[in-house]
Design a protein around this motif. Structure first.
Motif, PDB file in Angstrom:
ATOM      1  N   ASP A  51       0.858  -1.177   0.000  1.00  0.00           N
ATOM      2  CA  ASP A  51       0.000   0.000   0.000  1.00  0.00           C
ATOM      3  C   ASP A  51       0.897   1.229   0.000  1.00  0.00           C
ATOM      4  O   ASP A  51       1.729   1.388   0.892  1.00  0.00           O
ATOM      5  CB  ASP A  51      -0.905   0.023   1.243  1.00  0.00           C
ATOM      6  N   LEU A  52       0.750   2.068  -0.992  1.00  0.00           N
ATOM      7  CA  LEU A  52       1.535   3.283  -1.094  1.00  0.00           C
ATOM      8  C   LEU A  52       0.683   4.434  -0.580  1.00  0.00           C
ATOM      9  O   LEU A  52      -0.474   4.584  -0.974  1.00  0.00           O
ATOM     10  CB  LEU A  52       1.960   3.545  -2.542  1.00  0.00           C
ATOM     11  N   ARG A  53       1.251   5.248   0.289  1.00  0.00           N
ATOM     12  CA  ARG A  53       0.507   6.356   0.873  1.00  0.00           C
ATOM     13  C   ARG A  53       1.049   7.663   0.327  1.00  0.00           C
ATOM     14  O   ARG A  53       2.244   7.828   0.157  1.00  0.00           O
ATOM     15  CB  ARG A  53       0.672   6.325   2.389  1.00  0.00           C
ATOM     16  N   SER A  54       0.139   8.583   0.051  1.00  0.00           N
ATOM     17  CA  SER A  54       0.554   9.907  -0.402  1.00  0.00           C
ATOM     18  C   SER A  54      -0.272  10.945   0.333  1.00  0.00           C
ATOM     19  O   SER A  54      -1.369  10.660   0.804  1.00  0.00           O
ATOM     20  CB  SER A  54       0.373  10.043  -1.919  1.00  0.00           C
ATOM     21  N   GLU A  55       0.279  12.115   0.455  1.00  0.00           N
ATOM     22  CA  GLU A  55      -0.435  13.221   1.078  1.00  0.00           C
ATOM     23  C   GLU A  55      -0.450  14.393   0.110  1.00  0.00           C
ATOM     24  O   GLU A  55       0.518  14.626  -0.603  1.00  0.00           O
ATOM     25  CB  GLU A  55       0.234  13.646   2.391  1.00  0.00           C
ATOM     26  N   ALA A  56      -1.566  15.107   0.101  1.00  0.00           N
ATOM     27  CA  ALA A  56      -1.700  16.289  -0.740  1.00  0.00           C
ATOM     28  C   ALA A  56      -2.111  17.460   0.151  1.00  0.00           C
ATOM     29  O   ALA A  56      -2.712  17.264   1.201  1.00  0.00           O
ATOM     30  CB  ALA A  56      -2.752  16.058  -1.827  1.00  0.00           C
ATOM     31  N   VAL A  57      -1.752  18.652  -0.244  1.00  0.00           N
ATOM     32  CA  VAL A  57      -2.099  19.855   0.517  1.00  0.00           C
ATOM     33  C   VAL A  57      -2.951  20.756  -0.369  1.00  0.00           C
ATOM     34  O   VAL A  57      -2.587  21.051  -1.500  1.00  0.00           O
ATOM     35  CB  VAL A  57      -0.819  20.599   0.978  1.00  0.00           C
ATOM     36  N   GLU A  58      -4.085  21.162   0.148  1.00  0.00           N
ATOM     37  CA  GLU A  58      -4.963  22.098  -0.550  1.00  0.00           C
ATOM     38  C   GLU A  58      -4.854  23.436   0.181  1.00  0.00           C
ATOM     39  O   GLU A  58      -4.983  23.489   1.404  1.00  0.00           O
ATOM     40  CB  GLU A  58      -6.409  21.587  -0.478  1.00  0.00           C
ATOM     41  N   VAL A  59      -4.585  24.490  -0.529  1.00  0.00           N
ATOM     42  CA  VAL A  59      -4.427  25.816   0.071  1.00  0.00           C
ATOM     43  C   VAL A  59      -5.751  26.568  -0.042  1.00  0.00           C
ATOM     44  O   VAL A  59      -6.309  26.701  -1.128  1.00  0.00           O
ATOM     45  CB  VAL A  59      -3.287  26.610  -0.626  1.00  0.00           C
ATOM     46  N   GLU A  60      -6.235  27.047   1.100  1.00  0.00           N
ATOM     47  CA  GLU A  60      -7.476  27.823   1.139  1.00  0.00           C
ATOM     48  C   GLU A  60      -7.137  29.172   1.783  1.00  0.00           C
ATOM     49  O   GLU A  60      -6.604  29.212   2.890  1.00  0.00           O
ATOM     50  CB  GLU A  60      -8.519  27.078   1.987  1.00  0.00           C
ATOM     51  N   ARG A 111      -4.932  18.744   5.093  1.00  0.00           N
ATOM     52  CA  ARG A 111      -4.199  17.513   4.806  1.00  0.00           C
ATOM     53  C   ARG A 111      -5.183  16.414   4.444  1.00  0.00           C
ATOM     54  O   ARG A 111      -6.199  16.237   5.100  1.00  0.00           O
ATOM     55  CB  ARG A 111      -3.403  17.061   6.037  1.00  0.00           C
ATOM     56  N   THR A 112      -4.854  15.688   3.405  1.00  0.00           N
ATOM     57  CA  THR A 112      -5.639  14.515   3.027  1.00  0.00           C
ATOM     58  C   THR A 112      -4.682  13.358   2.821  1.00  0.00           C
ATOM     59  O   THR A 112      -3.513  13.563   2.462  1.00  0.00           O
ATOM     60  CB  THR A 112      -6.435  14.762   1.729  1.00  0.00           C
ATOM     61  N   SER A 113      -5.153  12.159   3.052  1.00  0.00           N
ATOM     62  CA  SER A 113      -4.337  10.963   2.856  1.00  0.00           C
ATOM     63  C   SER A 113      -5.017  10.078   1.834  1.00  0.00           C
ATOM     64  O   SER A 113      -6.248  10.036   1.763  1.00  0.00           O
ATOM     65  CB  SER A 113      -4.177  10.178   4.165  1.00  0.00           C
ATOM     66  N   ALA A 114      -4.216   9.379   1.066  1.00  0.00           N
ATOM     67  CA  ALA A 114      -4.751   8.439   0.087  1.00  0.00           C
ATOM     68  C   ALA A 114      -3.930   7.169   0.163  1.00  0.00           C
ATOM     69  O   ALA A 114      -2.740   7.211   0.442  1.00  0.00           O
ATOM     70  CB  ALA A 114      -4.685   9.034  -1.315  1.00  0.00           C
ATOM     71  N   SER A 115      -4.559   6.059  -0.070  1.00  0.00           N
ATOM     72  CA  SER A 115      -3.874   4.777  -0.089  1.00  0.00           C
ATOM     73  C   SER A 115      -4.151   4.127  -1.437  1.00  0.00           C
ATOM     74  O   SER A 115      -5.289   4.138  -1.909  1.00  0.00           O
ATOM     75  CB  SER A 115      -4.394   3.905   1.062  1.00  0.00           C
ATOM     76  N   GLU A 116      -3.115   3.587  -2.030  1.00  0.00           N
ATOM     77  CA  GLU A 116      -3.250   3.003  -3.363  1.00  0.00           C
ATOM     78  C   GLU A 116      -2.608   1.631  -3.350  1.00  0.00           C
ATOM     79  O   GLU A 116      -1.492   1.469  -2.857  1.00  0.00           O
ATOM     80  CB  GLU A 116      -2.521   3.911  -4.362  1.00  0.00           C
ATOM     81  N   ALA A 117      -3.293   0.632  -3.855  1.00  0.00           N
ATOM     82  CA  ALA A 117      -2.731  -0.716  -3.943  1.00  0.00           C
ATOM     83  C   ALA A 117      -1.680  -0.724  -5.053  1.00  0.00           C
ATOM     84  O   ALA A 117      -1.861  -0.117  -6.105  1.00  0.00           O
ATOM     85  CB  ALA A 117      -3.825  -1.732  -4.234  1.00  0.00           C
ATOM     86  N   PHE A 118      -0.590  -1.407  -4.806  1.00  0.00           N
ATOM     87  CA  PHE A 118       0.523  -1.424  -5.749  1.00  0.00           C
ATOM     88  C   PHE A 118       0.945  -2.871  -5.954  1.00  0.00           C
ATOM     89  O   PHE A 118       1.132  -3.610  -4.994  1.00  0.00           O
ATOM     90  CB  PHE A 118       1.682  -0.615  -5.151  1.00  0.00           C
ATOM     91  N   GLU A 119       1.064  -3.297  -7.201  1.00  0.00           N
ATOM     92  CA  GLU A 119       1.513  -4.642  -7.533  1.00  0.00           C
ATOM     93  C   GLU A 119       2.554  -4.555  -8.623  1.00  0.00           C
ATOM     94  O   GLU A 119       2.435  -3.736  -9.536  1.00  0.00           O
ATOM     95  CB  GLU A 119       0.358  -5.514  -8.028  1.00  0.00           C
ATOM     96  N   THR A 120       3.572  -5.395  -8.517  1.00  0.00           N
ATOM     97  CA  THR A 120       4.579  -5.461  -9.576  1.00  0.00           C
ATOM     98  C   THR A 120       5.155  -6.869  -9.590  1.00  0.00           C
ATOM     99  O   THR A 120       5.285  -7.494  -8.536  1.00  0.00           O
ATOM    100  CB  THR A 120       5.698  -4.420  -9.363  1.00  0.00           C
ATOM    101  N   PRO A 121       5.461  -7.414 -10.758  1.00  0.00           N
ATOM    102  CA  PRO A 121       6.069  -8.753 -10.787  1.00  0.00           C
ATOM    103  C   PRO A 121       7.508  -8.687 -10.287  1.00  0.00           C
ATOM    104  O   PRO A 121       8.229  -7.735 -10.554  1.00  0.00           O
ATOM    105  CB  PRO A 121       6.013  -9.146 -12.279  1.00  0.00           C
ATOM    106  N   VAL A 122       7.895  -9.704  -9.532  1.00  0.00           N
ATOM    107  CA  VAL A 122       9.241  -9.784  -8.965  1.00  0.00           C
ATOM    108  C   VAL A 122       9.762 -11.187  -9.233  1.00  0.00           C
ATOM    109  O   VAL A 122       9.035 -12.156  -9.084  1.00  0.00           O
ATOM    110  CB  VAL A 122       9.212  -9.521  -7.437  1.00  0.00           C
ATOM    111  N   THR A 123      11.025 -11.320  -9.625  1.00  0.00           N
ATOM    112  CA  THR A 123      11.634 -12.624  -9.854  1.00  0.00           C
ATOM    113  C   THR A 123      12.488 -12.977  -8.643  1.00  0.00           C
ATOM    114  O   THR A 123      13.379 -12.222  -8.264  1.00  0.00           O
ATOM    115  CB  THR A 123      12.523 -12.596 -11.114  1.00  0.00           C
TER     116      THR A 123
END
Length: 147
Positions: A51-60, A111-123
């Protein structure tokens, strides 16, 4: 008789030889067997999950326009909404007959948080050793294995 207590030879005397054995040790290398080792590498395809987490900032920007009272301390930065909003006051000095500190606006950072599923093939690689025992090599002179 002589000084060394030797007995002079006579006709009835028999000579007895005194023998001494000496030991001599020699070493030689003898091949008693051999090994052959083969490494076999396996590969396995698998999926990596994270799970990759990112944060974004909105300016008001919120206009305030309030003049601070005489002796009022200027407000500092503060957090609201359980730490998800950072409020930063912005001041401006306005020239009148006298200087007054006017709270011009507040900047709110949400502040907002988002979670994104991440998959990649690995040998993945895994090695196995195969060991084979071999007989000793034959000597060149006799054609028989070393003993």
């Amino acid at each position: 008789m002589s000084e060394k207590n030797e007995i002079p030879p006579s006709d009835d005397t028999e000579a007895v030889p005194i023998l001494e054995e000496k030991l001599s040790i020699h070493r030689r290398e003898v091949e008693t067997g051999r090994l052959r080792v083969r490494l076999r590498t396996e590969t396995e395809e698998t999926q990596l999950h994270a799970d990759l987490r990112s944060e974004a900032v909105e300016v008001e920007r919120i206009p305030i326009g309030r003049q601070l009272a005489e002796g009022e301390a200027p407000p500092g930065p503060r957090e609201e909404d359980e730490g998800r909003v950072l409020v930063i006051p912005v001041f401006e000095e306005v020239l009148v007959v006298e200087k007054r500190l006017v709270l011009r606006e507040e900047i709110r950072l949400h502040r907002t948080s988002a979670s994104e599923a991440f998959e990649t093939p690995v040998t993945l690689r895994r090695q196995h050793a195969e060991i084979e025992r071999l007989p000793p090599r034959a000597t060149e002179e006799t054609g028989k294995p070393n003993a």
